[in-house]
Write an enzyme that holds these catalytic residues in place. Structure first.
Site: not given
Ligand SMILES: Cc1cc2nc3c(=O)[nH]c(=O)nc-3n(C[C@H](O)[C@H](O)[C@H](O)COP(=O)(O)OP(=O)(O)OC[C@H]3O[C@@H](n4cnc5c(N)ncnc54)[C@H](O)[C@@H]3O)c2cc1C
Length: 300
Positions: A125, A176
């Site tokens: 990660d 990723r």
């Molecule tokens: C498989 C995976 C691995 C990841 N690994 C890392 C990593 O190694 N390092 C890192 O910095 N980040 C990591 N992330 C987190 C990522 O960077 C984002 O912070 C997170 O995915 C939210 O961004 P989004 O692209 O979904 O967009 P957003 O605009 O944040 O979300 C879009 C919509 O999805 C929903 N949503 C998003 N997140 C959540 C939540 N936690 N709970 C409830 N609803 C939610 C909401 O409805 C939101 O409006 C990972 C995410 C995923 C999916």
């Protein structure tokens, strides 16, 4: 951040643990490895694979990091023995990176080595900016030692990410691509949601067009739609990309993506540090704080 979310974040220490637990329950498989195995099997039935992560980060004692290492080691064994459609995700700070870099490297290296013997993949990660360069260095070191079962994460909100991608493209990396979850300074990170989205789209194209394997980790409809449109317009091998989501988030969209025939992997967290993890995430992403409020009023 809305005033309400801000207020919730500030009052988190006073929110009853049971409320935090009820929010965490949706996103965390459970306390034990058995919980993660069960959830991974359930996801398989729905057509999704998983990446299993042991809760824990920013570990400051050798004893604790060895405990985390041991648990991740058990995850590898469990994936192998249960024939799970899963791999392991690890945070380097949980493996002792802050204690001593070489100690951290030795720990992640032995996990990758064991995983390689078992035919399992390991993704490191990406944590906050003090760890970006060292994580990339570890990735390069592991690849230069011949380990092909290891991948990295690139955060679209970081201004340096395009350069970072270019620096590893020759390795045919498995990346990723996510937006990034930590709070970073505007000097080094894009802050506006549209800027982050535009960079995400640009990096996705850079990776796919240069033959990298891309894991499209987002729940953002605009990015998912863009990615689907882009891959449909091109002839990339389906193995070159998959979507990834967090457990319990946007399940409607998750199922739709699976039904459309795309690969989908779910990030499955387990461990007893659910309280520390959840409160850190709530502080980092105050949008999620709204869920605490909902949990306070909506039961069941
Ligand atoms: C498989 C995976 C691995 C990841 N690994 C890392 C990593 O190694 N390092 C890192 O910095 N980040 C990591 N992330 C987190 C990522 O960077 C984002 O912070 C997170 O995915 C939210 O961004 P989004 O692209 O979904 O967009 P957003 O605009 O944040 O979300 C879009 C919509 O999805 C929903 N949503 C998003 N997140 C959540 C939540 N936690 N709970 C409830 N609803 C939610 C909401 O409805 C939101 O409006 C990972 C995410 C995923 C999916």
């Amino acid at each position: 951040m809305s005033i309400l979310n801000n207020l919730i974040v500030k009052t988190l220490p006073f929110v009853p643990k049971a409320i935090i637990k009820s929010v965490a329950n949706k996103y965390i498989a459970g306390d034990s490895l058995q919980d993660a195995i069960r959830v991974s099997k359930e996801l398989s039935k729905l057509g999704a694979s998983s990446t299993i992560d042991v809760l824990g980060e920013f570990v400051t004692s050798r004893e604790r990091s060895l405990h985390e290492w041991q648990t991740s080691y058990s995850v590898l064994d469990a994936i192998h023995h249960n024939n799970l459609d899963a791999y392991l995700s690890v945070k380097l700070t949980s493996l002792g990176l802050d204690i001593d870099q070489e100690f951290g490297f030795a720990n992640v290296r032995s996990l990758v080595e064991k995983a390689s013997e078992l035919g399992v993949f390991v993704r490191m990660d990406m944590e906050n900016s003090p760890y970006t360069s060292i994580t990339l260095d570890f990735y390069r070191r592991l690849r230069s030692e011949g380990f092909n079962n290891v991948g990295i994460v690139i955060q679209a909100y970081m201004r340096r990410s395009e350069e970072d991608i270019r620096s590893i493209l020759s390795l045919e990396p498995s990346v990723r691509l996510c937006k990034g979850i930590y709070i970073e300074s505007p000097d080094i990170a894009f802050k506006h949601p549209d800027e982050i989205r535009n960079n995400y789209k640009k990096l996705l194209r850079l990776l796919l067009e240069n033959g990298a394997n891309v894991r499209i980790a987002t729940h953002d409809d605009r990015l998912i739609d863009d990615a689907i449109q882009f891959v449909n317009q091109n002839t990339f091998d389906k193995k070159q990309y998959e979507f990834q989501m967090l457990l319990g988030v946007r399940e409607d969209r998750r199922n739709e993506i699976i039904q459309s025939g795309f690969g989908m992997r779910i990030y499955v967290l387990f461990g007893s540090d659910w309280y520390g993890y959840s409160t850190r995430r709530l502080k980092e992403n105050p949008q999620v704080a709204g869920y605490v409020l909902k949990a306070m009023f909506v039961r069941g």
